[in-house]
Enzyme design. Structure first.
Site, PDB file in Angstrom:
ATOM      1  N   ARG A   1      13.709 -46.800  13.452  1.00 24.81           N
ATOM      2  CA  ARG A   1      13.060 -45.479  13.294  1.00 24.81           C
ATOM      3  C   ARG A   1      13.485 -44.485  14.369  1.00 24.81           C
ATOM      4  O   ARG A   1      12.769 -43.529  14.662  1.00 24.81           O
ATOM      5  CB  ARG A   1      11.535 -45.615  13.267  1.00 24.81           C
TER       6      ARG A   1
ATOM      7  N   LYS B   1      22.903 -32.358  14.475  1.00 17.37           N
ATOM      8  CA  LYS B   1      23.128 -32.602  13.046  1.00 17.37           C
ATOM      9  C   LYS B   1      23.928 -33.891  12.915  1.00 17.37           C
ATOM     10  O   LYS B   1      25.009 -34.015  13.515  1.00 17.37           O
ATOM     11  CB  LYS B   1      23.904 -31.449  12.404  1.00 17.37           C
TER      12      LYS B   1
ATOM     13  N   GLU C   1      36.735 -23.218  15.525  1.00 17.91           N
ATOM     14  CA  GLU C   1      35.290 -23.185  15.814  1.00 17.91           C
ATOM     15  C   GLU C   1      35.029 -22.450  17.144  1.00 17.91           C
ATOM     16  O   GLU C   1      33.956 -21.901  17.345  1.00 17.91           O
ATOM     17  CB  GLU C   1      34.708 -24.605  15.850  1.00 17.91           C
TER      18      GLU C   1
ATOM     19  N   LYS D   1      26.513 -22.219  21.416  1.00 24.34           N
ATOM     20  CA  LYS D   1      25.852 -23.114  20.457  1.00 24.34           C
ATOM     21  C   LYS D   1      24.485 -23.549  20.986  1.00 24.34           C
ATOM     22  O   LYS D   1      23.505 -23.619  20.233  1.00 24.34           O
ATOM     23  CB  LYS D   1      26.727 -24.321  20.136  1.00 24.34           C
TER      24      LYS D   1
ATOM     25  N   GLU E   1      17.613 -24.873  11.533  1.00 29.57           N
ATOM     26  CA  GLU E   1      18.224 -23.890  10.621  1.00 29.57           C
ATOM     27  C   GLU E   1      17.195 -23.307   9.656  1.00 29.57           C
ATOM     28  O   GLU E   1      17.423 -23.237   8.448  1.00 29.57           O
ATOM     29  CB  GLU E   1      19.372 -24.556   9.851  1.00 29.57           C
TER      30      GLU E   1
ATOM     31  N   ARG F   1      20.709 -20.201  13.227  1.00 30.15           N
ATOM     32  CA  ARG F   1      21.700 -21.281  13.205  1.00 30.15           C
ATOM     33  C   ARG F   1      22.630 -21.154  11.998  1.00 30.15           C
ATOM     34  O   ARG F   1      23.795 -21.559  12.056  1.00 30.15           O
ATOM     35  CB  ARG F   1      21.005 -22.648  13.221  1.00 30.15           C
TER      36      ARG F   1
ATOM     37  N   ASN G   1      27.618 -20.929  10.195  1.00 30.59           N
ATOM     38  CA  ASN G   1      28.375 -21.231   8.976  1.00 30.59           C
ATOM     39  C   ASN G   1      29.373 -20.128   8.623  1.00 30.59           C
ATOM     40  O   ASN G   1      29.930 -20.126   7.520  1.00 30.59           O
ATOM     41  CB  ASN G   1      27.412 -21.445   7.798  1.00 30.59           C
TER      42      ASN G   1
ATOM     43  N   HIS H   1      32.413 -20.818   6.541  1.00 33.47           N
ATOM     44  CA  HIS H   1      32.271 -22.149   5.954  1.00 33.47           C
ATOM     45  C   HIS H   1      32.102 -22.120   4.440  1.00 33.47           C
ATOM     46  O   HIS H   1      32.466 -23.082   3.770  1.00 33.47           O
ATOM     47  CB  HIS H   1      31.095 -22.887   6.605  1.00 33.47           C
TER      48      HIS H   1
ATOM     49  N   HIS I   1      34.584 -23.992   2.437  1.00 28.65           N
ATOM     50  CA  HIS I   1      34.160 -25.129   1.607  1.00 28.65           C
ATOM     51  C   HIS I   1      34.877 -25.088   0.251  1.00 28.65           C
ATOM     52  O   HIS I   1      35.335 -26.122  -0.257  1.00 28.65           O
ATOM     53  CB  HIS I   1      32.640 -25.095   1.413  1.00 28.65           C
TER      54      HIS I   1
ATOM     55  N   HIS J   1      39.303 -29.371   8.023  1.00 32.54           N
ATOM     56  CA  HIS J   1      38.070 -28.568   7.994  1.00 32.54           C
ATOM     57  C   HIS J   1      38.221 -27.289   8.830  1.00 32.54           C
ATOM     58  O   HIS J   1      37.916 -26.187   8.368  1.00 32.54           O
ATOM     59  CB  HIS J   1      36.904 -29.423   8.501  1.00 32.54           C
TER      60      HIS J   1
HETATM   61  P1  NAD Z   1      37.712 -36.684  13.517  1.00 37.31           P
HETATM   62  O1  NAD Z   1      36.536 -37.270  14.177  1.00 37.31           O
HETATM   63  O2  NAD Z   1      38.183 -37.302  12.253  1.00 37.31           O
HETATM   64  O3  NAD Z   1      38.914 -36.655  14.555  1.00 37.31           O
HETATM   65  C1  NAD Z   1      40.169 -36.150  14.138  1.00 37.31           C
HETATM   66  C2  NAD Z   1      41.293 -37.170  14.413  1.00 37.31           C
HETATM   67  O4  NAD Z   1      41.578 -37.135  15.814  1.00 37.31           O
HETATM   68  C3  NAD Z   1      40.932 -38.607  14.088  1.00 37.31           C
HETATM   69  O5  NAD Z   1      42.065 -39.208  13.518  1.00 37.31           O
HETATM   70  C4  NAD Z   1      40.649 -39.236  15.447  1.00 37.31           C
HETATM   71  O6  NAD Z   1      40.936 -40.621  15.465  1.00 37.31           O
HETATM   72  C5  NAD Z   1      41.563 -38.467  16.337  1.00 37.31           C
HETATM   73  N1  NAD Z   1      41.140 -38.319  17.726  1.00 37.31           N
HETATM   74  C6  NAD Z   1      39.886 -38.050  18.172  1.00 37.31           C
HETATM   75  N2  NAD Z   1      39.903 -37.850  19.493  1.00 37.31           N
HETATM   76  C7  NAD Z   1      41.176 -38.027  19.904  1.00 37.31           C
HETATM   77  C8  NAD Z   1      41.824 -37.926  21.160  1.00 37.31           C
HETATM   78  N3  NAD Z   1      41.173 -37.557  22.253  1.00 37.31           N
HETATM   79  N4  NAD Z   1      43.135 -38.191  21.209  1.00 37.31           N
HETATM   80  C9  NAD Z   1      43.830 -38.516  20.073  1.00 37.31           C
HETATM   81  N5  NAD Z   1      43.289 -38.588  18.864  1.00 37.31           N
HETATM   82  C10 NAD Z   1      41.963 -38.334  18.781  1.00 37.31           C
HETATM   83  O7  NAD Z   1      37.516 -35.131  13.195  1.00 37.31           O
HETATM   84  P2  NAD Z   1      36.796 -33.918  13.957  1.00 37.31           P
HETATM   85  O8  NAD Z   1      37.596 -32.751  13.576  1.00 37.31           O
HETATM   86  O9  NAD Z   1      36.546 -34.213  15.375  1.00 37.31           O
HETATM   87  O10 NAD Z   1      35.383 -33.860  13.234  1.00 37.31           O
HETATM   88  C11 NAD Z   1      35.278 -33.587  11.866  1.00 37.31           C
HETATM   89  C12 NAD Z   1      33.931 -34.071  11.390  1.00 37.31           C
HETATM   90  O11 NAD Z   1      32.911 -33.375  12.112  1.00 37.31           O
HETATM   91  C13 NAD Z   1      33.668 -33.818   9.921  1.00 37.31           C
HETATM   92  O12 NAD Z   1      33.140 -34.984   9.340  1.00 37.31           O
HETATM   93  C14 NAD Z   1      32.627 -32.709   9.920  1.00 37.31           C
HETATM   94  O13 NAD Z   1      31.767 -32.783   8.807  1.00 37.31           O
HETATM   95  C15 NAD Z   1      31.897 -32.988  11.195  1.00 37.31           C
HETATM   96  N6  NAD Z   1      31.205 -31.822  11.777  1.00 37.31           N
HETATM   97  C16 NAD Z   1      29.918 -31.988  12.146  1.00 37.31           C
HETATM   98  C17 NAD Z   1      29.227 -30.948  12.733  1.00 37.31           C
HETATM   99  C18 NAD Z   1      27.820 -31.148  13.202  1.00 37.31           C
HETATM  100  O14 NAD Z   1      27.177 -30.172  13.600  1.00 37.31           O
HETATM  101  N7  NAD Z   1      27.317 -32.368  13.208  1.00 37.31           N
HETATM  102  C19 NAD Z   1      29.870 -29.723  12.961  1.00 37.31           C
HETATM  103  C20 NAD Z   1      31.208 -29.586  12.573  1.00 37.31           C
HETATM  104  C21 NAD Z   1      31.865 -30.654  11.984  1.00 37.31           C
HETATM  105  N1  GLY Z   2      28.059 -26.826  12.816  1.00 35.52           N
HETATM  106  C1  GLY Z   2      26.963 -26.043  12.382  1.00 35.52           C
HETATM  107  C2  GLY Z   2      25.686 -26.381  13.021  1.00 35.52           C
HETATM  108  O1  GLY Z   2      25.649 -27.208  13.899  1.00 35.52           O
HETATM  109  O2  GLY Z   2      24.678 -25.862  12.654  1.00 35.52           O
END
Ligand code: NAD
Ligand code: GLY
Length: 367
Positions: free
Chosen positions: A121, A143, A185, A227, A237, A242, A246, A249, A253, A267
């Site tokens: 939980r 998130k 971003e 942020k 949000e 917040r 987007n 986005h 999307h 992305h």
């Molecule tokens: P990711 O986590 O897939 O990383 C991108 C690639 O880089 C992967 O292949 C990873 O193995 C590699 N990598 C990571 N760190 C590295 C490093 N230091 N050196 C070498 N390689 C490295 O992608 P991302 O772009 O970090 O994140 C995308 C995800 O984040 C999506 O799923 C998206 O939905 C999510 N997201 C979430 C929020 C939120 O608020 N929670 C906001 C934006 C995006």
């Molecule tokens: N990445 C958008 C948010 O955190 O709200």
């Protein structure tokens, strides 16, 4: 090292930005690591570069680091990998007061955060973001989510980390395409709410992914401050503050959906082009000067990010792209809120945008 507080009643935490944070992990976490055993979720690419530093720091402090190493990529945000992660954490006898470490990009952070949210939980977790995108966006704000066949991030929870350590050294091993995608971003914070930061990005953007440490430090610190301020104002949000995050986005999307959420368009790349489209759509509606939209486009182009819909090579029309928007998770009681611009640094939420009008605009942009 910069220390940025995220102020949330009863759940405040720090985001620390600086070098050598992974190499000094045990000292950074201090009493948050209350047992010898420390569970760490990561992916195999990140492990190749950063497991050594993390392991050494923890072992030297008398800990017993335990790693779950997943395959890299968006595929890890699945029910199957969530179940595997939760089962592994249970086998590691993680208790509610423990902290799970998420070492990686947004994929690892979102998955591990969600596992922490539902395990017993809700247990603690610490974000160790290793991509630029994760450092400036996904690791901050709580998130967490996985994807399902129905869409991205449709199952998740708000669950704040206890600490975020954004180690700038990690950016040194990140492929340049991932750096650029994360930079979308960064520049977003300027376009949506800070014209001075946008001007800094215009001057310094290329230095961020050319490895200039001072530029990286400023980009990450300024982004996290922006942020943190927005999350503190509107954690879940609900007020609209917040939702401004987007920006780009909704258009993005549609582009991601049309390209199959594939490596064809990351992305951050979709968000970059989405911000250009949001700027030109705002200009078309007479909300801001076309010259401002051109400025947004130039800054995105200078970062080597996609900035022209006509050259993306899509084989579809505006109505097809607009139809993808109907499946956006931001749909709210039949309307889709759009983040539009009155100028650079002045975003707002428009809940009365006509998708037919958006489709006509996209037809013009596709030509
Ligand atoms: P990711 O986590 O897939 O990383 C991108 C690639 O880089 C992967 O292949 C990873 O193995 C590699 N990598 C990571 N760190 C590295 C490093 N230091 N050196 C070498 N390689 C490295 O992608 P991302 O772009 O970090 O994140 C995308 C995800 O984040 C999506 O799923 C998206 O939905 C999510 N997201 C979430 C929020 C939120 O608020 N929670 C906001 C934006 C995006
Ligand atoms: N990445 C958008 C948010 O955190 O709200």
């Amino acid at each position: 090292m910069a220390v940025i507080p995220v102020e949330l009643a009863g759940r405040s935490y720090e985001v620390r930005v600086g070098p050598a944070l992974l190499g000094t992990l045990a000292a950074q976490c201090g009493p948050l690591l209350r047992k010898a055993r420390v569970p760490i979720v990561t992916d195999s690419t990140v492990a190749r570069h950063w497991r050594g530093a993390v392991e050494t720091s923890l072992r030297e402090a008398g800990h017993d680091p335990r790693f779950l190493v997943l395959d890299p990529g968006e595929g890890a945000k699945s029910w199957e990998t969530l179940a595997r992660t939760v089962d592994w954490l249970l086998a590691e006898e993680v208790e509610r007061g423990d902290h799970i470490l998420a070492l990686g990009g947004g994929v690892i952070g979102d998955l591990t955060g969600f596992a922490a949210a539902i395990l017993k939980r809700g247990c603690g977790f610490i974000q160790l973001p290793t991509t630029l995108l994760a450092q400036v966006d996904s690791s901050v704000g709580g998130k967490t989510a996985i994807n399902t066949p129905a869409g991205k991030n449709l199952v998740g929870a708000f669950h704040q980390p206890a600490l975020v350590l954004a180690d700038l050294d990690a950016l040194g091993t990140l492929p340049v395409r991932e750096m650029r995608a994360g930079y979308a971003e960064v520049i977003k914070y300027g376009i949506l709410g800070d014209a001075v930061f946008f001007a800094w990005c215009e001057q310094n953007g290329p230095n961020v992914f050319a490895g200039d440490r001072a530029a990286q430090d400023h980009a990450v610190t300024a982004s996290v401050k922006a942020k943190a301020r927005i999350v503190a104002e509107d954690e879940r949000e609900t007020t609209g503050a917040r939702a401004l995050l987007n920006l780009g986005h909704t258009f993005g999307h549609a582009l991601e959906a049309e390209t199959g959420f594939s490596d064809r368009l990351l992305h951050g790349e979709a968000v970059a082009l989405g911000m250009v489209l949001a700027a030109f759509y705002s200009a078309r509606r007479g909300l801001m000067a076309e010259a401002e939209a051109e400025r947004v486009k130039r800054a995105i182009a200078a970062a080597g990010l996609p900035n022209d819909l006509a050259t993306l090579g899509l084989d579809c029309d505006g109505a097809t792209l607009a139809a993808h928007m109907l499946h956006d998770k931001k749909m709210d009681a039949g309307t889709l809120p759009f983040v539009l611009l009155r100028g650079i640094g002045d975003a707002f939420l428009d809940r009365a945008v006509s998708l037919d009008d958006v489709a006509a605009f996209l037809d013009e942009q596709l030509r």
